[in-house]
Design an enzyme around this catalytic site. Structure first.
Site, PDB file in Angstrom:
ATOM      1  CE  LYS A 165     -27.936 -31.168  -4.118  1.00 51.82           C
ATOM      2  NZ  LYS A 165     -27.370 -29.810  -4.148  1.00 51.82           N
ATOM      3  CG  ASP A 198     -29.000 -30.727  -8.420  1.00 52.97           C
ATOM      4  OD1 ASP A 198     -29.435 -30.192  -9.460  1.00 52.97           O
ATOM      5  OD2 ASP A 198     -27.834 -30.572  -8.016  1.00 52.97           O
ATOM      6  CD  GLU A 226     -29.246 -28.017  -6.192  1.00 55.07           C
ATOM      7  OE1 GLU A 226     -29.645 -28.395  -5.072  1.00 55.07           O
ATOM      8  OE2 GLU A 226     -28.058 -28.056  -6.547  1.00 55.07           O
ATOM      9  CD  GLU A 252     -24.616 -26.661  -8.820  1.00 57.52           C
ATOM     10  OE1 GLU A 252     -23.694 -27.372  -9.229  1.00 57.52           O
ATOM     11  OE2 GLU A 252     -25.564 -27.111  -8.152  1.00 57.52           O
ATOM     12  CG  ASP A 275     -18.967 -23.828  -5.281  1.00 59.82           C
ATOM     13  OD1 ASP A 275     -19.184 -25.021  -5.564  1.00 59.82           O
ATOM     14  OD2 ASP A 275     -17.887 -23.432  -4.785  1.00 59.82           O
ATOM     15  CG  HIS A 302     -22.807 -26.135  -5.118  1.00 64.04           C
ATOM     16  ND1 HIS A 302     -21.520 -26.226  -5.613  1.00 64.04           N
ATOM     17  CD2 HIS A 302     -23.446 -27.253  -5.524  1.00 64.04           C
ATOM     18  CE1 HIS A 302     -21.402 -27.358  -6.312  1.00 64.04           C
ATOM     19  NE2 HIS A 302     -22.553 -27.992  -6.277  1.00 64.04           N
ATOM     20  CD  GLU A 327     -24.191 -29.635  -2.170  1.00 67.89           C
ATOM     21  OE1 GLU A 327     -24.242 -28.428  -2.448  1.00 67.89           O
ATOM     22  OE2 GLU A 327     -24.357 -30.548  -3.015  1.00 67.89           O
TER      23      GLU A 327
HETATM   24 MG    MG Z   1     -26.636 -28.767  -7.762  1.00 76.58          MG
END
Ligand code: MG
Length: 376
Positions: A165, A198, A226, A252, A275, A302, A327
């Site tokens: 990502k 993202d 994202e 997130e 997150d 996240h 991630e």
């Molecule tokens: Mg992000």
């Protein structure tokens, strides 16, 4: 067992680039101590000094309590009961944002204590363990040029990542350039490596521009788009998500099941990304998964900080019925790469193993902690 202390330790690397979206340059580490010699560790990805002040502050009144004061003397194994006590005690201070961030770090430390006390990895306390490894996606900041993007993606593919990502950086400044960067990433990744983009809030609340970019990313075969918008631009999220087929991911910036519920119901997103160090901890991440799952929305946590968030997210991913990705931040900061003794390396199959030692399964490297402590 009783809690005897809650410490909030601010870490900061020698030089911080405040202009980039790299939250692994500083940290707020939580240590919860007990009268049985077990210490739990957690961390918070937020404003470290403010979270530290909130942890330490004395109580003001019934709904502006002291976090430390709420916890001392209590049984650390009653994790959900303590979550409720902390939440109720901070209603005046903030049912979103900093207060929930602080609760998150403490919640992670409490799960660590519980695992250590019971001799089990945290995932075994959370539900049915469905996997011992999770497919990682390398997570990095989007470079400024197509050349650098090709180079970084090629390097990560050669390291064995099967998903990559790229986020933030220049994305959102120029739509045509955004598509060029995504094209370069996709070409360097080849047919067997997923590429995720993202946008890092890049399109503000401009749904038309984001729809144009999303259609091009869709044609390239990008896995998801994202955070195209500011977190409160729910109408733009809904317009985009309703219009395109490429999955739209976000979350997130959101905390608690109530915040994520609003993102799902008003923003129509396909993937939510709580997150664990901000949204309310391990406890609340599982509640968010439950709510999202009921609405047919996927949860992919996240994670961008140190080995603590990696481990906490791996334990969550171990018990989710479906866990598409872990991630995996590849920032070369000392906090990301050295704060925990266990480095949770990428394995040959592109996965990361869920730690198996009791608790989170990671310990702080005391030398690194000492070298990065702001109050040392
Ligand atoms: Mg992000």
């Amino acid at each position: 067992m009783k809690i005897t202390d809650v410490e909030a330790i601010v870490l900061r690397q020698a030089a911080v680039d405040e202009g980039i979206a790299d939250g692994s340059q500083d940290d707020l580490v939580i240590l919860v101590s007990t009268d049985e010699g077990i210490t739990g560790i957690g961390e918070v990805d937020s404003a470290p000094d403010v979270v530290a002040a909130l942890v330490r502050q004395p109580a003001s009144h019934a709904v502006a309590q002291s976090l430390r004061g709420t916890l001392i003397g209590r049984d650390p194994l009653d994790v959900e009961g303590l979550w409720d006590a902390m939440y109720r005690g901070l209603i005046y201070v903030g049912r979103r944002g900093i207060a929930i961030h602080a609760i998150s770090g403490i919640d992670i430390a409490l799960w660590d204590i519980k695992g250590k006390a019971l001799g089990k990895p945290v995932c075994e306390l959370l539900g049915t363990v469905r996997r011992d490894r999770v497919r990682a996606y390398a997570s990095l900041l989007m470079p400024d040029t197509v050349e650098e993007t090709s180079e970084r993606v090629t390097g990560l593919r050669e390291q064995g990542f099967t998903a990559i990502k790229l986020g933030w950086g220049p994305l959102g400044e120029d739509s045509a350039h955004d598509v060029q960067l995504a094209t370069a990433a996709k070409e360097a990744a080849g047919p067997d490596v997923d590429v995720l983009i993202d946008a890092g809030l890049g399109y503000g609340d401009d749904a038309r521009t984001a729809i144009g970019v999303a259609r091009e990313l869709e044609a390239l075969g990008i896995g998801w788009l994202e955070e195209p918008f500011l977190p409160d631009a729910y109408e733009a999220y809904a317009e985009l998500a309703d219009e395109v087929d490429i999955p739209i991911a976000a979350g997130e910036q959101d905390v608690t099941r109530w915040g994520i519920r609003e993102l799902i119901e008003r923003g129509h997103v396909d993937v939510v990304q709580p997150d664990v160090t901000r949204c309310g901890g391990i406890t609340e991440t599982l509640r968010i998964w439950e709510l999202a799952d009921e609405r047919g929305v996927e949860t992919v946590p996240h994670a961008w900080k140190s080995g603590i968030i990696k481990a906490a997210s791996l334990h969550v991913n171990a018990v989710l019925p479906e866990a598409r990705y872990q991630e995996y931040c590849v920032a070369e900061t000392p906090i990301n790469t050295t704060l925990t003794v266990q480095r949770l390396p990428l394995e040959a199959d592109g996965c990361v193993a869920v730690p198996t030692a009791p608790g989170l399964g990671v310990e702080l490297d005391e030398d690194v902690l000492a070298s990065l402590r702001v109050d040392a």
